[in-house]
Structure formats: structure tokens, C-alpha cells
Design an enzyme around this catalytic site. Structure first.
Site, PDB file in Angstrom:
ATOM      1  N   TRP A  83       0.907  -1.237   0.096  1.00 47.32           N
ATOM      2  CA  TRP A  83      -0.146   0.034   0.073  1.00 47.32           C
ATOM      3  C   TRP A  83       0.900   1.200   0.123  1.00 47.32           C
ATOM      4  O   TRP A  83       0.500   2.279   0.584  1.00 47.32           O
ATOM      5  CB  TRP A  83      -1.049  -0.170   1.176  1.00 47.32           C
ATOM      6  CG  TRP A  83      -1.836  -1.228   1.037  1.00 47.32           C
ATOM      7  CD1 TRP A  83      -1.700  -2.385   1.691  1.00 47.32           C
ATOM      8  CD2 TRP A  83      -3.124  -1.373   0.392  1.00 47.32           C
ATOM      9  NE1 TRP A  83      -2.711  -3.452   1.298  1.00 47.32           N
ATOM     10  CE2 TRP A  83      -3.515  -2.589   0.583  1.00 47.32           C
ATOM     11  CE3 TRP A  83      -3.845  -0.366   0.060  1.00 47.32           C
ATOM     12  CZ2 TRP A  83      -4.900  -3.108  -0.045  1.00 47.32           C
ATOM     13  CZ3 TRP A  83      -5.224  -0.821  -0.894  1.00 47.32           C
ATOM     14  CH2 TRP A  83      -5.598  -2.008  -0.623  1.00 47.32           C
ATOM     15  N   LYS A 117      -3.616   6.433  -5.599  1.00 52.94           N
ATOM     16  CA  LYS A 117      -3.097   7.411  -4.608  1.00 52.94           C
ATOM     17  C   LYS A 117      -3.072   8.386  -5.980  1.00 52.94           C
ATOM     18  O   LYS A 117      -2.183   8.400  -7.008  1.00 52.94           O
ATOM     19  CB  LYS A 117      -1.658   7.239  -4.357  1.00 52.94           C
ATOM     20  CG  LYS A 117      -1.317   8.368  -3.530  1.00 52.94           C
ATOM     21  CD  LYS A 117      -1.861   8.801  -2.387  1.00 52.94           C
ATOM     22  CE  LYS A 117      -1.321   7.994  -1.289  1.00 52.94           C
ATOM     23  NZ  LYS A 117      -1.946   8.275  -0.070  1.00 52.94           N
ATOM     24  N   ASP A 329     -34.184   8.318 -10.265  1.00 54.53           N
ATOM     25  CA  ASP A 329     -34.342   9.018  -8.980  1.00 54.53           C
ATOM     26  C   ASP A 329     -34.289  10.624  -9.126  1.00 54.53           C
ATOM     27  O   ASP A 329     -33.432  10.884 -10.004  1.00 54.53           O
ATOM     28  CB  ASP A 329     -33.544   8.351  -7.893  1.00 54.53           C
ATOM     29  CG  ASP A 329     -33.827   9.087  -6.445  1.00 54.53           C
ATOM     30  OD1 ASP A 329     -34.798   9.000  -5.967  1.00 54.53           O
ATOM     31  OD2 ASP A 329     -32.809   9.743  -6.094  1.00 54.53           O
ATOM     32  N   GLU A 383     -39.163   9.766 -11.834  1.00 54.92           N
ATOM     33  CA  GLU A 383     -39.657  10.147 -10.424  1.00 54.92           C
ATOM     34  C   GLU A 383     -39.272  11.570 -10.303  1.00 54.92           C
ATOM     35  O   GLU A 383     -38.380  12.105 -10.144  1.00 54.92           O
ATOM     36  CB  GLU A 383     -38.692   9.371  -9.252  1.00 54.92           C
ATOM     37  CG  GLU A 383     -39.130   9.615  -7.900  1.00 54.92           C
ATOM     38  CD  GLU A 383     -38.407  10.438  -7.088  1.00 54.92           C
ATOM     39  OE1 GLU A 383     -38.833  10.631  -6.001  1.00 54.92           O
ATOM     40  OE2 GLU A 383     -37.421  11.061  -7.618  1.00 54.92           O
TER      41      GLU A 383
END
Length: 669
Positions: A83, A117, A329, A383
């Protein structure tokens, strides 16, 4: 526009120039996109194919590509590099906006975790790739990472993609996580095994799945999306979702998903916000880029790459997961720069001023064109609470191409009626107007309540009708006048809403049996309890409880709509209304509906206008198996009599109408 389309409404003629100008702009954008991609919108909608982590065709290398215009450097972080930013996992910038790198085949494997990153002038941050197809949350740290998803065996679909829809649109709105009775998060597989059979038994033919796209906060109901191309991992694997959709198709049920393109979560590690160091890569800059009520980011639909991202998202769900369409939505929030907040929309002026986001309208037009290019039988639903004219009108008649729009005002109207007006004072004329009022060129779907009415701070219809007695008086041994009132009105409200629906009907999971609890997801405020983030299915199976009776009625009601093709006639015809008696009678196809909403008066030999002919009673709300009093003799045959003093050929029916009861008659001849 050879067909008058939305100009069937004379009130819109004054705005004809604006409407036509907006429509031409949408058409021009579509044509520009098609021209640049050999006439195909799908050629433009390729973000998910171009960006993200992919195995090249030879399977000898992995290719990772990302769009991050403002960023200067990029690294992949994973277990193999502890990492850390190391040269072997650097992703170089290959032009002004795109990063790309190739990796040996053994550098990544199925289920590996990784993130980016991203470095920009003056800052840096960990990020999830914008086209990530899977993101998982560490249960300890709660941190999200992307996950390599390359299973050795790809999913093999069993059922063909549905073709021409058969039967009415009867939609079952469901949330997979809260679908179980257990106080925990349910899975796609558990939904397939335990909930899908319930939907099949209930008779609904469309499953509308909520919370499909990955969202960091479970309590957002799935509406704060972070990874738009990733099915939520808290419910299982992508293959589990495919198996659920496949099983639905096998059983004749289409699957729609809530698609959230109206906004995005503002989280910066998990989501798209400040992905490349700017707030405006995907979104508007400044205050316009923030939704003040939803605390989320607002897309800039005028940017070509944003359109590519969102259109590709639609293509991905259709092609990869075989969804049959989308419920879009937050359309109101997209269309209006103030998101429609604190507005009543009482004048046509509200729709044609400078506060309309024309880029959003253009996007919605193109989105509908793409969806129907990909699948001519797909369904799109808007909607929208504003009533913006033409959203669900055909693109060939000046509209934006949605197949349906939700009649959202009906649910609000029912809540207002139940909360503020005694049912003995309910205005029948106003009720009829609210239930049947819709634009002629737009297909609408009605519902008495959806998930919105079940959220904490509101109550379902059954909770409002029963009050605190919903916890004590739903057993046959404890039923009193309040119980019978609530049960009777619950059935009548749902039946009259379905019977007057223009083109479809929707129910939220559990409301068909009058679910006694609201919806509240685990949070600090409730000590992370799942008590209200579940459905108590056992209640509907207990024959001693009125929940069972409500379910039995709903099942018969839905069956009636399916067997009769109820919505094929388009619009019900009002035959009789009486304000004082609280009676409404109307016809639809060969069915005749009579509602007596009066709380205490039962009427004998009541005369209502009707078409001449012979009728048979095929459904009523009063049988004891539906929680009623058995006051109506089943399967009765009625004959109309000539209406005196008229030569119109109109007839009359003489009926026994018990209080708080509805009858459905089928014309035999």
C-alpha cells in the site's frame, strides 16, 4: 412534430417556442453524439469499457486506465506493494486528461484489493477508480477499497431477456438489505430464495430494486451512490445479483433498478468528489455543485465526459446485468437549478423560466434514447414531483422519452386526507380529480404509498389509520371499531388507487399487508438497531391477524388487474358521484367499480348510473377472509334497468352498498 403531442394541452401553446427550442437542442445533442460514433449512441457510452482495470484480450496483461484531468501523478496501492507508492505500480499520464498503465498478468488476481493514490498540484488523496465494478468495505476499519473481480467462471444466464411486456405494469418496490425479517442486512441470494417467491405469489410482475449501486452509508437507502458501476457488495457478489435477476426473468418478472444520476455522495475517498483534486471534474463548481438538502454533489450534465460516464452507466447495467429498465431518481432535482425545493409548481411559468437546467433535460432525452436503442422493450420511469410537461411523452411529439412517470401527488394526497380530514368529510369530487388527473400524452403509474411514506418522520397509511392500536388491536380477539375502520379503508384506498391508475400501479415491500413499522436504518440515533430496517413477514401468514386479511385482499386485487388487463382502457369513466353519501361509481373496460366510503350508512337498493347490461359481482372488500363482515353475497348477478326520462340508452343498477365497502362488477352482456 406532426402529432400535436404535448400541445394537446392548450395551456402550453403560449410556451410553444420555448418547448420547441428545448426539444431541438436535445435532438441536436443526440445527433452530434451519433455523428461522431457511426450513428450509434452506444459508441459514445463506453466509459466502463475504456476506463478501469481490465484484462486485455490475450489475458497476458492487465490494463488500467483512468480519467483525471487535473491530477499530475497516480499510483495503484495494494498488498503487493504494501500500500505504498512504488514505481512498478505507477500509472503514467498519457495525455492531458488520461492515465494508463499495463501490468503483467500475475500482478493482479481475482478478489485482490486495491485503491489509487491520486496526486495533484498542492495535494493528494486515496481514491476508488471511477469505473470500479466492485468496491468492498473492511468490516473493522470501515474503509472501502476497489476489488479485482475476474471470477474463473463467468455467469451463464439461464433465462432470455424478456421481450414485449405482457399484462399491466404491477410494480413491487423492494430493498434487498431490509427484506428479511431477521434484524440484519439481507443478501441478493436470500432475496432470491425468500422474497422473490413472495412477490410471485402476490402477483406482481415487475420488481423494482432499490439500493443496487454501491453506497457507503447504508442508511441513505441507496441514494448516496459512490461507485456507480458496482453492485453493492454488502448484499453479495455481482454473480449473486445476476442470479436474482435471472430467477426473476425465469418466473416472468421484469427487473427495474433505481438509477441515481441526480447526484452523488460527497465522500472523497469512496466517491467521485474531488477525484482529481478539483470539485468540478464531474460536478458543478461552487454552490451549484452542492445539494443543500441532500448534502451531496450535483453533476454538471453539460460536460461531455459526465454525459459519457452516466450514459455508459445505463449501458453497463443493461448489458452486464440484464436489467429491464430504470426508475430515474430525483428528476425534479436534475431539471431545476434550485432542485425544486420549497416550490409548489402551480403555474406553467414554473417550467419555462431561466431556472431550468437545459443540460439536464438534454441528458434525460439522450438517456432515454440510448436505453431504448439498447433494448426496445426496456422501461424507464421518471420520479418527478414537479409535473414538468413532456417528460413521459414520446420524443417524436416533443417529449423526453420516459415510458412512465410516477403520479407522486396521489400518495401525498392520501396522506393529507388521512391526516387532516375525517373520512366522513372526504371530498369525493376532489378525490376523483386527484386520482385521474394526468397529462393525456403521458403514461402514469399510481400508488397509495411507496418507500417515501414509510421513512422515519412519516408513517404508512396503515399506521396513520390505526395509530398506536396497530400494536395491540390487529388480532381478531382484540379488534374493535377502529381496527375495522382502518382495515376497510386500507383496502378501499388501495383498490380505488389501482382501479383509477392510468397505466400502472406500485406497492412498497410489505405495505400490501399493512406493515406496522416505519423504515429506520441503523444509526447513532437508534443505537445501530436493525429493528425497523426489516420486514415482518410472519405477520401476514398468521390467520388470526388482520395483516393476513389485508394480504389476501391485495393478492386478489392484483390478480384482478392482471386477468382483466385493467389498464388497457386508458382512462376510467365516471358514472356516479354523491358527496353526502360518499359514493363513487365508475367503469373501466367491462368492469364497474362502486365505492361507498360512508363510515356508517349502508344503502339498500341504491341506484347508480351504469351501462345497460348484465353484471356479475367478482370482488368486494367485505368478505371475512379479507377482514370484513360478510355483508355482501358473493357472485351475485345484477341487471341494469332503463333510466327513466332519457333516451340516451343509459341504465341504472340497484345495489346493496354496505358502509366502507367497494364492489367490483363484471359486465357479462
Amino acid at each position: 412534430m406532426s402529432d400535436p403531442g404535448i400541445f394537446n394541452d392548450p395551456g402550453l401553446l403560449a410556451y410553444a417556442d420555448i418547448i420547441q427550442s428545448r426539444h431541438r437542442a436535445a435532438q441536436d445533442l443526440e445527433q452530434t453524439i451519433r455523428t461522431g460514433h457511426d450513428g450509434a449512441l452506444t459508441g459514445f457510452a463506453d466509459y466502463h469499457l475504456r476506463f478501469g482495470l481490465h484484462v486485455d484480450p490475450s489475458r497476458q496483461q492487465w490494463v488500467f486506465t483512468e480519467w483525471a484531468p487535473y491530477a499530475t501523478d497516480m499510483f495503484i496501492l495494494c498488498d503487493r506493494n504494501h500500500w505504498q507508492c512504488v514505481p512498478e505500480f505507477q500509472v503514467p499520464k498519457i495525455n492531458d486528461t488520461v492515465f494508463e498503465a499495463r501490468f503483467d498478468a500475475d500482478q493482479f488476481a481475482h478478489q485482490d484489493l486495491f485503491r489509487l493514490k491520486v496526486i495533484w498540484p498542492g495535494g493528494q488523496g486515496d481514491r476508488i477508480p471511477t469505473a470500479a465494478r466492485r468496491a468492498v468495505q473492511d468490516p473493522g476499519t470501515l474503509i472501502f477499497n476497489a476489488q479485482v473481480w475476474d471470477p474463473p467462471d463467468s455467469y451463464v444466464w439461464q433465462a432470455p431477456i424478456p421481450g414485449t411486456p405482457s399484462g399491466p405494469a404491477l410494480i413491487y418496490e423492494a430493498h434487498p438489505g431490509m427484506a428479511l425479517e431477521a434484524e440484519r442486512v439481507g443478501t441478493w441470494t436470500e432475496f432470491e430464495q425468500h422474497i422473490l417467491p413472495k412477490i410471485i405469489d402476490a402477483g406482481y410482475n415487475i420488481l423494482q430494486l432499490m439500493a443496487v449501486q454501491e453506497h457507503p452509508y447504508y442508511g441513505s437507502f441507496g441514494y448516496h451512490v459512490s461507485s456507480f458501476f458496482a453492485p453493492s457488495s454488502r448484499f453479495g457478489t455481482p454473480e449473486d445479483l445476476k442470479a436474482l435477476i435471472d430467477a426473476a426473468h425465469t418466473n416472468g418478472i421484469r427487473v427495474l433498478m433505481d438509477i441515481v444520476h441526480s447526484h452523488s455522495v460527497k465522500n472523497e475517498v469512496e466517491g467521485l468528489s474531488r477525484f482529481d483534486g478539483t470539485l468540478y471534474q464531474f460536478f458543478h463548481d461552487g454552490p451549484k455543485g452542492m445539494h443543500r438538502l441532500w448534502d451531496s454533489r450535483c453533476f454538471d450534465y453539460g460536460k461531455p465526459m459526465v454525459r459519457k460516464f452516466l450514459l455508459s452507466n445505463l449501458r453497463y447495467w443493461i448489458e452486464e446485468f440484464h436489467v429491464d429498465g430504470f426508475r430515474f431518481d430525483g428528476v425534479t432535482s436534475m431539471v431545476f437549478t434550485d432542485h425544486g425545493l420549497d416550490r409548489a409548481f402551480v403555474s406553467y411559468d414554473d417550467y419555462f423560466g431561466p431556472d431550468v437546467d437545459l443540460d439536464a433535460l438534454n441528458y434525460l432525452y439522450t438517456a432515454n434514447r440510448l436505453v431504448h436503442d439498447l433494448n426496445p422493450f426496456a422501461v424507464t420511469i421518471a420520479e418527478d414531483v414537479s409535473g414538468y410537461p413532456g417528460l413521459a411523452a414520446g420524443t417524436n411529439v416533443g417529449g423526453y422519452g420516459f415510458d412512465f412517470r410516477f403520479a407522486m401527488g396521489i400518495a401525498d394526497f392520501w396522506i393529507k386526507m388521512v391526516k387532516e380530514i375525517r373520512d366522513e368529510d372526504w371530498p369525493m369530487g376532489l378525490l376523483w380529480h386527484e386520482l385521474t388527473n394526468h397529462r393525456a400524452e403521458e403514461a402514469t403509474i399510481s400508488y397509495a404509498e411507496c418507500h417515501d411514506q414509510a421513512l422515519v418522520g412519516d408513517q404508512t397509511l396503515m399506521m396513520r389509520l390505526m395509530g398506536p392500536r396497530i400494536y395491540t388491536d390487529m388480532h381478531k380477539d382484540h379488534a374493535g371499531i377502529d381496527t375495522f375502520r382502518a382495515v376497510a379503508l386500507h383496502k378501499m384506498i388501495r383498490l380505488v388507487t389501482l382501479a383509477t391508475s392510468h397505466a400502472g400501479y406500485l406497492n412498497f415491500m410489505g405495505n400490501e399487508f399493512g406493515h406496522p413499522e416505519w423504515v429506520d436504518f441503523p444509526s447513532d440515533q437508534n443505537h445501530f438497531s436493525f429493528k425497523y430496517a426489516r420486514r415482518q413477514w410472519s405477520l401476514k401468514y398468521d390467520p388470526e391477524l388482520f395483516y393476513n386479511h389485508l394480504y389476501q385482499f391485495d393478492r386478489h386485487m392484483i390478480c384482478l388487474a392482471k386477468e382483466t388487463g385493467l389498464f388497457e382502457s386508458g382512462h376510467p369513466d365516471l358514472y356516479y358521484i354523491h358527496e353526502d353519501h360518499k359514493i363513487i361509481a365508475f367503469a373501466r373496460k367491462d368492469l364497474f367499480f362502486v365505492f361507498n366510503f360512508h363510515p356508517s350508512h349502508s344503502f339498500f337498493d341504491y341506484q347508480v348510473d351504469a351501462r345497460p347490461g348484465r353484471y356479475r359481482l367478482i370482488l368486494d372488500t367485505d368478505p371475512s377472509r379479507f377482514g370484513g363482515h360478510d355483508r355482501v353475497v358473493p357472485d351475485q348477478i345484477f341487471f341494469s334497468v332503463s333510466k327513466p326520462f332519457t333516451s340516451s340508452g343509459q341504465g341504472r343498477l340497484s345495489l346493496y352498498l354496505p358502509s366502507r365497502t367497494a364492489l367490483v362488477l363484471k359486465q357479462m352482456s
